[in-house]
Design a protein around this motif. Structure first.
Motif, mmCIF file in Angstrom:
data_model
loop_
_atom_site.group_PDB
_atom_site.id
_atom_site.type_symbol
_atom_site.label_atom_id
_atom_site.label_comp_id
_atom_site.label_asym_id
_atom_site.label_seq_id
_atom_site.Cartn_x
_atom_site.Cartn_y
_atom_site.Cartn_z
ATOM 1 N N LEU A 1 121.472 -74.316 11.515
ATOM 2 C CA LEU A 1 121.641 -74.874 12.733
ATOM 3 C C LEU A 1 120.483 -74.728 14.003
ATOM 4 C CD1 LEU A 1 125.037 -72.998 13.161
ATOM 5 C CD2 LEU A 1 124.605 -75.274 12.598
ATOM 6 N N ASP A 2 119.726 -73.560 13.639
ATOM 7 C CA ASP A 2 118.547 -73.436 14.698
ATOM 8 C C ASP A 2 117.572 -72.576 13.847
ATOM 9 O OD1 ASP A 2 117.098 -73.567 17.127
ATOM 10 O OD2 ASP A 2 118.323 -71.698 17.795
ATOM 11 N N MET A 3 116.445 -72.454 14.514
ATOM 12 C CA MET A 3 115.440 -71.674 14.012
ATOM 13 C C MET A 3 114.556 -70.869 15.269
ATOM 14 S SD MET A 3 112.612 -74.463 13.013
ATOM 15 C CE MET A 3 111.969 -75.518 14.340
ATOM 16 N N ALA A 4 113.915 -69.740 14.688
ATOM 17 C CA ALA A 4 113.303 -68.935 15.703
ATOM 18 C C ALA A 4 111.962 -68.484 14.869
ATOM 19 C CB ALA A 4 113.909 -67.920 16.277
ATOM 20 N N THR B 1 116.979 -65.979 1.333
ATOM 21 C CA THR B 1 118.280 -65.827 1.618
ATOM 22 C C THR B 1 118.794 -64.410 1.797
ATOM 23 O OG1 THR B 1 118.851 -67.548 -0.224
ATOM 24 C CG2 THR B 1 120.891 -66.478 0.636
ATOM 25 N N MET B 2 118.853 -64.278 3.031
ATOM 26 C CA MET B 2 119.017 -62.825 3.723
ATOM 27 C C MET B 2 120.556 -62.559 3.626
ATOM 28 S SD MET B 2 115.560 -62.220 4.267
ATOM 29 C CE MET B 2 115.922 -60.652 5.664
ATOM 30 N N ASP B 3 121.119 -63.446 3.756
ATOM 31 C CA ASP B 3 122.684 -63.186 4.109
ATOM 32 C C ASP B 3 123.049 -62.198 5.266
ATOM 33 O OD1 ASP B 3 123.862 -64.890 2.159
ATOM 34 O OD2 ASP B 3 123.503 -63.430 0.406
ATOM 35 N N LEU B 4 122.187 -62.390 6.333
ATOM 36 C CA LEU B 4 122.665 -61.583 7.388
ATOM 37 C C LEU B 4 123.911 -61.924 7.960
ATOM 38 C CD1 LEU B 4 118.817 -61.308 8.728
ATOM 39 C CD2 LEU B 4 120.126 -59.821 7.279
ATOM 40 N N PRO B 5 124.651 -61.074 8.458
ATOM 41 C CA PRO B 5 125.881 -61.622 9.148
ATOM 42 C C PRO B 5 125.842 -62.543 10.293
ATOM 43 C CG PRO B 5 125.612 -59.438 9.864
ATOM 44 C CD PRO B 5 124.520 -59.864 8.925
ATOM 45 N N CYS B 6 126.479 -63.456 10.245
ATOM 46 C CA CYS B 6 126.605 -64.379 11.606
ATOM 47 C C CYS B 6 127.721 -65.585 11.471
ATOM 48 C CB CYS B 6 125.188 -65.394 11.537
ATOM 49 S SG CYS B 6 125.057 -66.585 12.715
ATOM 50 N N ALA B 7 128.542 -65.307 12.207
ATOM 51 C CA ALA B 7 129.921 -65.948 12.431
ATOM 52 C C ALA B 7 129.573 -66.893 13.708
ATOM 53 C CB ALA B 7 131.056 -65.273 12.878
ATOM 54 N N CYS B 8 128.630 -68.012 13.599
ATOM 55 C CA CYS B 8 128.193 -68.677 14.338
ATOM 56 C C CYS B 8 128.489 -70.429 14.235
ATOM 57 C CB CYS B 8 126.706 -68.536 14.777
ATOM 58 S SG CYS B 8 125.829 -68.064 13.100
ATOM 59 N N GLN B 9 129.824 -70.491 13.771
ATOM 60 C CA GLN B 9 130.064 -72.075 13.547
ATOM 61 C C GLN B 9 129.863 -72.606 15.094
ATOM 62 O OE1 GLN B 9 131.721 -69.416 12.662
ATOM 63 N NE2 GLN B 9 132.285 -69.500 10.489
ATOM 64 N N ASP B 10 130.241 -72.195 16.039
ATOM 65 C CA ASP B 10 130.140 -72.860 17.441
ATOM 66 C C ASP B 10 128.890 -72.606 18.128
ATOM 67 O OD1 ASP B 10 130.873 -70.218 17.543
ATOM 68 O OD2 ASP B 10 132.278 -70.719 19.408
ATOM 69 N N GLY B 11 128.005 -72.038 17.585
ATOM 70 C CA GLY B 11 126.745 -71.559 18.166
ATOM 71 C C GLY B 11 125.570 -71.905 17.482
ATOM 72 N N GLY B 12 124.988 -70.676 16.916
ATOM 73 C CA GLY B 12 124.163 -70.656 16.075
ATOM 74 C C GLY B 12 122.749 -70.459 16.644
ATOM 75 N N ARG B 13 122.490 -70.587 17.933
ATOM 76 C CA ARG B 13 121.182 -70.600 18.782
ATOM 77 C C ARG B 13 120.357 -68.998 18.498
ATOM 78 N NH1 ARG B 13 118.671 -75.011 19.927
ATOM 79 N NH2 ARG B 13 117.256 -74.013 21.573
ATOM 80 N N ILE B 14 119.398 -69.124 18.074
ATOM 81 C CA ILE B 14 118.842 -67.692 17.477
ATOM 82 C C ILE B 14 117.438 -67.657 18.056
ATOM 83 C CG2 ILE B 14 117.776 -68.984 15.633
ATOM 84 C CD1 ILE B 14 118.241 -66.642 13.968
ATOM 85 N N LEU C 1 110.271 -53.276 14.458
ATOM 86 C CA LEU C 1 111.515 -53.622 14.037
ATOM 87 C C LEU C 1 111.981 -54.943 14.509
ATOM 88 C CD1 LEU C 1 113.422 -49.984 14.738
ATOM 89 C CD2 LEU C 1 112.242 -50.818 12.594
ATOM 90 N N THR C 2 112.536 -55.693 13.913
ATOM 91 C CA THR C 2 113.257 -56.892 14.193
ATOM 92 C C THR C 2 114.500 -56.908 14.386
ATOM 93 O OG1 THR C 2 111.276 -58.081 12.971
ATOM 94 C CG2 THR C 2 113.208 -59.284 13.398
ATOM 95 N N SER C 3 114.958 -57.679 15.629
ATOM 96 C CA SER C 3 116.390 -57.619 15.908
ATOM 97 C C SER C 3 116.436 -59.312 15.980
ATOM 98 C CB SER C 3 116.857 -56.763 17.031
ATOM 99 O OG SER C 3 116.820 -55.414 16.768
ATOM 100 N N LEU C 4 117.663 -59.883 15.524
ATOM 101 C CA LEU C 4 117.642 -61.288 15.681
ATOM 102 C C LEU C 4 118.892 -61.277 16.547
ATOM 103 C CD1 LEU C 4 117.269 -62.083 11.797
ATOM 104 C CD2 LEU C 4 115.843 -62.451 13.938
ATOM 105 N N LEU C 5 119.138 -62.117 17.412
ATOM 106 C CA LEU C 5 120.239 -62.639 18.503
ATOM 107 C C LEU C 5 120.448 -63.979 18.097
ATOM 108 C CD1 LEU C 5 117.383 -60.972 20.144
ATOM 109 C CD2 LEU C 5 119.474 -60.196 21.772
ATOM 110 N N VAL C 6 121.888 -63.820 18.179
ATOM 111 C CA VAL C 6 122.360 -65.391 17.711
ATOM 112 C C VAL C 6 123.531 -65.496 18.869
ATOM 113 C CG1 VAL C 6 123.296 -66.747 15.912
ATOM 114 C CG2 VAL C 6 121.938 -64.908 15.265
#
Length: 701
Positions: free
Chosen positions: A402-405, A431-444, A452-457
Motif C-alpha cells: 500500500l505504501d512505503m517509507a 518478510t517481517m510479518d510486523l503486525p498491521c491491520a491497515c486495510q483501510d489505510g496503510g500510510r507508513i 531504535l526504529t519505530s514504524l507508524l501506520v
C-alpha cells in the motif's frame, strides 16, 4: 437583499415599479476603494513546474512479444498503436509509434534479427478505402528506429504473423500469401499462396531448409517443406488444452505455448509442449521459474497468448485479469516484465476485476524519489530520474503493498493490508510479518530514535496511528485523538527533529506529536473538507526544515518546521486535463515531486528564487480575491483535543453561510456552491464566527 432570481428582475421591475423603487432607495452602494485601500497583490508563486516524467504505460493490450539476446523485451500494443520496450530488469526504456500516419494499424507483429541485437516490427496500415500497406521496421533494443521502414514489394494481405529465419530473411504470413523477404529492403524472394487449406493458420515458425510450421486457430499444427508441401501434422491429445503460439527449435522441432479450454487442477498445469520434426509430441513442460510468477486460476489457467524465444531467454504474454508479460532468463529465473492496469476487457466481458486502489506512493530514498506503482497488482517499485524509471526488486516484490517509507539502510519499509515488510538492494525482500491491520489505510512513516526504529501506520477507520517496534516485531502502542471528526488521519510524516505530523483532511488541521505520542500543538490549513490529504517533510540542506502538504482541493502548501510557519502555496495546474495529484515527496534542496494518477506521470516542482519569504520575515497568509463588498474571512475559535488557537483565514468559499446550534455553542459553515459543510459542527464557540457582511451570510447561488 432581493429574494427574486436575478433572471426575473426585468419582469419584476415592470410589474412592480413601486417595489423596484423601494429596493433602489434601500440599497446603498458600497463606496469605491481608493488605490491605497486596494487589497495587496497576491504573493508570487513559490514553486513552478520544472519537469514532467512519464511513468511506465499501463493502458496497453498485448498483440505480440519478442525478447532480444540481452534480455530486453518488446511488447506490441495494438490498442495504443505502439511498441513498448523494457530493459532486462523490466525497466521501461521507451516506445515507438507505428508509422501508419492517419491510417489504422492492425495486426502488429514482433521478431528479432538472427543476431538478436535488434527488433523487427511488422504492421499492416489499413486505408479507409479498404486498401492495405504493409511495412517492417528495424528497431534498437531501446526503441530507437535504425532506419526508415521497408514497404513490402508485393501484396500479401493483412499480416497475420512473422518469423525470423536463420538466413536473415523474414517469413511473413498474410491473409493471402506466405512470403520470404529482406527486412531491410522489403524485397520478396519467395511467395506461396495460402489457399483454402491454410486459410485458418494464425501463427508461423521458420524451420531449417526453408520449411515452416503453421499453427491453426483450432490448436493443431502443420509442417510444410521448402517446396510448400505438407509433410506432417500434430495436436494435443488432451481436449482441455490447446496451443496458442509456437517457436522453432534449432534441430527443426517446434515448441508450442499451451493454454486451457476449461477447468484444470493446478497440479496438472503446464505451459510448453515440445514436438519433434514430424510434429510428434515429446514432452509437456512447466519451467519452474515461469510457473512461480505466472498468474494461474484453476477455472481459467494462465490465459497464455504469446510466446517468443532467443538467446535472452523465453518471454510469455498472458491474459487473465490483465495483460501481463513475463520472461524466463537463461539461468532459469522468472522475471515479471510488465502488466496492464485492471479494466474492462472487450475480449472477455464476463471477467469481474478485483478491487484495486490506483495508488502512486512516493518517498525520498537514497538520494532520489522512489515510487510504488499501485496501478498494477502486485505493485512495482521504481527509482525515478529524468532519464527514466528504473525498476527495483522485479522478482521479489509480489505482495499487495500500500505504501512505503525510507529505511536508514537505503531501502524501504513496505506496508501491506496485513503486515509490514522491508526491502533493500543489499538484503532483498525481508518478510517481517510486523503486525498491521491497515486495510483501510496503510500510510507508513519510520521514526529512528536512539538506534531504535519505530514504524507508524495509519488506521483511519479506527481513528488512530499504530506504533510498531521494528526490533521486537510487535505493536508498541497507538496515537489517537479523543474525538476525530472523520476518518483520521489521512496521512502522517516524521520530521527530522523526531516529531510526528498527522494530517486531518476533514477538519483541515495538522497535529504535532512528540516521539512519545504526546500532543504538542499544530496548525490549521485552509478549509475543513479541503484540508491536507498528503504531507511530506524534508531535512533541508540549508535553512530550517520544511513540510509540503497536498490539499484535497489540489493545492500545494509549504510550511516551515517545526511550528508550521506558512511559506506559500500554489494551485496545482497540472499539464494534463485528466491529472490528479495522488502523493508527494520532498528533496533536501526543496524540490517537490508529485505523482499524477490521472495522467500516469510524476511532476517536478522547483522553488522560484526569491519567491519564498526569508527566515526572518514573518509570512503573510495568501490573499484570496474578493467577490463582494469585502473579502470573505472566517475567524475560528475552538478547543480541540486539549489545545486551542484563534486564527483568521480567508475562506475558500465564495458564498459561505452559517448555521448555529439552538444553544449557540457551536456553528457550521456551509459553502452553498458545494452544498457541503466546510467546518464540522462539534466545535465550541467562544466568539462570533464571521467577519463578513450579514448580506453575504444568507446568499445562495
Amino acid at each position: 437583499m432581493s429574494l427574486l432570481p436575478r433572471s426575473r428582475w426585468p419582469a419584476a421591475l415592470t410589474v412592480m415599479p413601486f417595489l423596484a423603487a423601494t429596493v433602489a432607495l434601500s440599497v446603498v452602494p458600497a463606496p469605491a476603494r481608493s488605490s491605497a485601500q486596494q487589497a495587496p497583490p497576491a504573493p508570487p508563486a513559490p514553486y513552478a513546474l520544472e519537469a514532467s516524467w512519464p511513468l511506465p504505460p499501463r493502458d496497453f493490450t498485448v498483440a505480440d512479444v519478442a525478447v532480444a539476446a540481452d534480455g530486453s523485451v518488446a511488447v506490441a500494443d495494438e490498442a495504443g498503436n505502439r511498441v513498448l520496450f523494457y530493459g532486462p530488469d523490466g525497466s521501461f526504456t521507451g516506445q515507438w509509434a507505428f508509422p501508419c500516419d492517419a491510417y489504422r494499424p492492425i495486426n502488429p507483429r514482433l521478431e528479432v534479427s538472427p543476431t538478436g541485437d535488434r527488433f523487427l516490427a511488422a504492421v499492416s496500415c489499413q486505408f479507409p478505402s479498404s486498401g492495405m500497406r504493409n511495412l517492417v521496421a528495424q528497431l534498437g533494443v531501446d526503441g530507437g528506429a535504425l532506419g526508415p521502414p521497408a514497404i513490402f514489394s508485393q501484396p500479401v494481405g493483412a499480416i497475420r504473423d512473422i518469423a525470423s529465419a536463420s538466413d536473415g530473411q523474414l517469413v511473413v504470413m498474410g491473409d493471402l500469401r506466405l512470403v520470404w523477404m529482406d527486412p531491410t529492403t522489403g524485397q520478396i524472394s519467395r511467395s506461396e499462396a495460402l489457399g483454402q487449406a491454410r486459410a485458418g493458420a494464425v501463427r508461423v515458425a521458420a524451420l531449417p531448409a526453408g520449411a515452416a510450421a503453421l499453427l491453426f486457430s483450432d490448436g493443431h499444427l502443420e509442417r510444410y517443406d521448402g517446396n510448400g508441401v505438407q509433410v506432417a501434422t500434430g495436436t494435443l491429445a488432451d481436449s482441455r488444452l490447446t496451443l496458442t503460439d509456437l517457436v522453432s527449435e534449432a534441430d527443426g522441432g517446434t515448441v508450442g505455448l499451451v493454454d486451457t479450454r476449461g477447468a484444470i487442477p493446478a497440479a496438472q498445469r503446464t505451459l510448453l509442449a515440445r514436438f519433434d520434426q514430424d510434429l510428434r509430441l515429446l514432452a509437456m513442460e512447466g519451467p519452474p521459474g515461469l510457473m512461480a510468477v505466472l498468474p494461474f486460476e484453476a477455472p481459467r489457467g494462465f490465459g497464455a497468448q504469446f510466446l517468443h524465444r532467443s538467446a535472452g531467454g523465453w518471454v510469455v504474454a498472458t491474459r487473465s485479469w490483465v495483460d501481463e508479460v513475463h520472461r524466463l532468463a537463461p539461468d532459469g529465473t522468472g522475471l515479471p516484465v510488465t502488466a496492464a492496469s485492471i479494466g474492462p476487457r472487450p475480449y472477455d466481458p464476463n471477467v469481474v476485476a478485483p478491487p484495486l486502489l490506483p495508488r502512486l506512493s512516493l518517498a525520498w530514498v537514497d538520494g532520489k524519489p522512489w515510487l510504488l506503482d499501485g496501478r498494477v497488482m502486485p505493485p512495482e517499485l521504481l527509482a525515478l530520474s529524468a532519464t527514466g524509471s528504473r525498476r527495483l526488486a522485479a522478482a521479489t516484490v509480489r505482495a499487495p503493498y500500500l505504501d512505503m517509507a525510507a529505511a536508514p539502510d537505503g531501502g524501504v519499509w513496505l506496508s501491506r493490508p496485513d503486515g509490514i515488510d522491508h526491502w533493500s538492494a543489499a538484503r532483498g525482500l525481508e518478510t517481517m510479518d510486523l503486525p498491521c491491520a491497515c486495510q483501510d489505510g496503510g500510510r507508513i512513516a519510520a521514526l529512528e530514535l536512539g538506534g531504535l526504529t519505530s514504524l507508524l501506520v495509519t488506521q483511519p477507520r479506527q481513528g488512530r496511528v499504530q506504533v510498531v517496534d521494528a526490533g521486537l516485531r510487535a505493536a508498541a502502542g497507538a496515537i489517537s485523538l479523543p474525538d476525530p471528526a472523520a476518518l483520521w488521519p489521512a496521512d502522517l510524516a516524521v520530521t527530522p527533529g523526531g516529531e510526528v505530523l498527522t494530517a486531518d483532511a476533514a477538519t483541515g488541521e495538522v497535529q504535532r506529536w512528540t516521539p512519545g505520542g504526546r500532543l504538542r500543538g499544530g496548525w490549521l490549513e485552509t478549509g475543513p473538507g479541503a484540508g491536507p490529504r498528503r504531507i511530506a517533510v524534508a531535512d533541508m540542506a540549508g535553512g530550517p526544515d520544511r513540510a509540503a502538504l497536498l490539499s484535497a482541493d489540489q493545492r500545494l502548501v509549504l510550511r516551515e518546521l517545526p511550528e508550521g510557519r506558512w511559506l506559500g502555496e500554489i494551485p496545482l495546474a497540472l499539464p494534463d486535463p485528466d491529472g490528479f495529484a495522488e502523493d508527494l515527496t520532498m528533496a533536501p534542496d526543496g524540490r517537490v515531486f508529485l505523482s499524477d494518477s490521472g495522467a500516469g506521470r510524476v511532476h517536478l516542482f522547483a522553488p522560484i528564487p526569491g519567491a519564498l519569504p526569508t527566515p526572518a520575515a514573518p509570512p503573510a497568509p495568501p490573499q484570496r480575491p474578493a467577490t463582494g463588498p469585502a473579502a470573505s474571512t472566517v475567524t475560528r475559535w475552538w478547543v480541540r483535543a486539549g489545545w486551542s488557537w484563534a486564527r483568521p483565514r480567508p475562506s475558500p468559499c465564495r458564498s459561505p453561510r452559517i448555521a448555529a446550534s439552538p444553544a449557540g455553542t457551536w456553528a457550521q459553515t456551509w459553502c452553498s456552491s458545494w452544498n457541503i459543510p466546510m467546518i464540522d459542527g462539534r466545535k465550541e464557540m467562544a466568539a462570533p464566527t464571521s467577519t463578513w457582511p450579514a448580506s453575504r451570510m444568507s446568499r445562495r447561488r
